[in-house]
Design an enzyme around this catalytic site. Sequence first.
Site, PDB file in Angstrom:
ATOM      1  N   CYS B 162      64.544  85.511  -0.669  1.00 30.60           N
ATOM      2  CA  CYS B 162      64.710  84.223  -1.328  1.00 30.60           C
ATOM      3  C   CYS B 162      66.150  83.727  -1.413  1.00 30.60           C
ATOM      4  CB  CYS B 162      64.034  84.274  -2.694  1.00 30.60           C
ATOM      5  SG  CYS B 162      62.269  84.581  -2.473  1.00 30.60           S
ATOM      6  N   HIS B 293      69.742  79.517  -9.166  1.00 29.36           N
ATOM      7  CA  HIS B 293      68.545  80.102  -8.555  1.00 29.36           C
ATOM      8  C   HIS B 293      67.354  79.719  -9.438  1.00 29.36           C
ATOM      9  CE1 HIS B 293      66.319  82.696  -5.938  1.00 29.36           C
ATOM     10  NE2 HIS B 293      65.921  83.458  -6.931  1.00 29.36           N
ATOM     11  N   HIS B 328      59.350  77.351  -6.319  1.00 25.85           N
ATOM     12  CA  HIS B 328      60.230  78.267  -5.594  1.00 25.85           C
ATOM     13  C   HIS B 328      59.840  78.262  -4.111  1.00 25.85           C
ATOM     14  CE1 HIS B 328      62.699  81.411  -4.313  1.00 25.85           C
ATOM     15  NE2 HIS B 328      62.508  82.309  -5.265  1.00 25.85           N
TER      16      HIS B 328
END
Lengths: 363, 401, 84
Positions: B162, B293, B328
């Site tokens: 990620c 994030h 996400h």
Amino acid sequence: MTAVAITGAGVLSAAGRAPAELAAALSGTATPECDPGEPGLGVPGFDTRAELGRKGTSFFDRRTALAVVACRAALEDAGIDLATADRKRVGIVLGTSAGSVKSSVEYAVETFTQDRPHMVNPGLFPTTVMNCAAGQAAIWFGLRGVNATLAGGPLALVSVLRYGANLLSTGQADVLLAGVVDELTPHAAWLARTTGLPASTQPGEGGAVFTLSAARREAAPDAEILGVALGFAPEFGDRPAALGRCVRRALASAATVGADRAGDVTTVSMRSTADERQDRAMWRAVCRAAEEAGARKPESLTTRRHAGDCGAATAALDLAALIGRHRASGDLDGRLTVLAAHSPEGAVGAAVVRGWSRGPDQG
Amino acid sequence: MTRVLITGLGPVSSIGIGAAAFESGLRAGHCGIRPIGSFDTTGFPRVLGGEVQVFDAGSILSRIEPEEWGRSSQFAAAAARLAARDAGLQWERIDPERVSVVIGTTSGEAKVTEMFAQQLVGGGFEGVDPDIARRLPADRLSSAVSAELDAHGESMTIATACSASNYALGYAYDLIVSGEADVVFSGGADSVCRWAHAGFLRLGAVAERTCSPFDRDRTGMVTAEGGSMLVLEKAELARARGAVPYAEFLGYASNCDATHMVMPNASSIADCISAAHETAGVKTGDVDYVCAHGTGTPANDVTEAQALYEAFGGDVPPVSSIKSMLGHTMGAASGFGAIASALAIARGFLPPTIGWSTPDPEMAWLDPIPNRHRQAPVRVAQNNGFAFGGNNAIVMLGAAS
Amino acid sequence: MTNVEDRKTELRELVAEVLEIEPDELTDHGDFVEDYDGDSLRAIELLARIERKYKIEIPQQELATMRDFDAVYAVTAGYAGWRS
């Protein structure tokens, strides 16, 4: 690019667990058969718990365990003692094609076969990501430096060398564990056979991890990476020429960092595919580029007959075998090898490696 | 020292496709999170996802045939085509050998993996379509982009989960600085899939009703998808052709926690932030915006906040999570963060964290730019990316002088 | 019929597997985190394996109490309807 030194190699394969064993297998005539019922040539007797113990390994898939063991072997081979190293300056760069296909596919299978679709195994979820092996290896050895996973497929090794060289030349790490390792599972064997293996080639398992650092005059490395060049050719017919350009660029880089006799290209490693015609065109393009630099008819080096086809990791085994050969004979000192690679989509790449016999084992 | 500018943006997202639509989405605080439609969610206790519901790859792509490629490759290639148009590159003046491609991803062709599994369950290996073997390798993401652009420079796919887009952007920057390339297309792509949704759900990480990063009552993240692409260009060439850059790429850093596969580590992230500042030549006081994030899980957000507090010595600039709008997007996520950061710098606004209502006492000091964007000059922006495996990477962008 | 000791033996093996220790190292009251290096991922893993093995569903809130073997047995027995 500046030269990169290879100071050690950790090897896992059906044909041996050390560069010397691989090199010996190559010079022998025996070709292994896989056992009936096995999907191919696995690493004999490899068992995660037997290799690494119980603690910290219950969420390892086979690819992760193979990678950690290969990293450990590389550190040992290079004589690197992590207890005295600055672990923020030691990084890991591993190549792959799609990670552990068994891990991700079986994870997805569970969503179809469990009573409810989310009743999957949480501890194994990290095995579905391609950077699982690199992340677990970092934890295992406590390495807090750069940690990267490259999905390069057939170009995995040359990509790892290219990326690693950049990390070292930009000062982002002092030492790297860099390589490609892949597992043999029914899924991997199906993929290998379906995408086309040449006749008489078995799916294999294993790979190699190398310790890399910036080349220094005083050091006596196993080998040096003198140049790496990558490219892309969308059109099928343009690919041999594009691969040839990569070889020329890598050789030009080799010349600038001290290989004054590029004509010493004696060996080429390139994984063949099911398309013999294209393979021949690629081979001619690589040889022509080497011959322009003065080489005479380089020989082909491949570990596939003895270790099977390890997919993305095949080229890493070839490089490990090459190191084994150089360690065994000072006569080969300074000779150059071209590691060439191409993908079905059009990615091409080449690395130029210079080998020496004065590796760490030789003192 | 060679300088690197960002001259084109190509977002393919649930809140907008193309730079202009994405910017409006960010400003308006649009939410792209809906009940998942791309797989059967029967039996799943939570069903939210951030899918790109209106995605017609064929209407964007110029060279490659969408049906030849998996969904993630299509996202990457479409994002690259949009970014190329946005940059206004004069292709006839560019040597294709000098154009490279670096793409980040978490799961590569996740939908192909899903189909592999479904067919395997149905009829064993004999029942699996052989074409799946051809489509599965993750390096096809960068290949799709290179083929779409007819770019002949190196084509690399980075699979650091990620934070992969930030890894990709960092390497892209190095390619230009080291003289290997003049133009690099870099970003990331991933697709919503059944098994990743199941995995995050089983970890207890998926949001119940909304994704509310930095909120006291946040319940988790939402898996999402898309393609994020930026054009990085050697500054002197961009200037010579009269390009109007969004931002300058100042530097990046990456490191590894080496402590846990899924739990982030605040001190390691703080180290990464400080290293990114150092390589970018900025001081903490120069940073006007942090694109977090910010997944919305209890653990990520509090850890990220701690790391920011530590690295900034308590004086943290406004921080927002665009995952509140997008969910996400995995390997594409830090690419979207970089696009948002570039827009923030170029247009002078701070993207909001939507769905935010209650301060978390564990980070009461944090300004999450709640719910509405804010007009403000941004000279330097910091884009965070963290991942499974402890793979942290942080990119610093600044105003193009 | 399965008796309590058989069930405990089976569950102890399962918990030990998740904690990466031998079953005889696991005491009834040893704290998973303090004494056996457990963490939140292993806790969820334990919950998931129990759910799958015994075909039951245990809410994640129960994790807060499932800190040692005795507590895990009690929670599992409760949801599985085992009579002790």
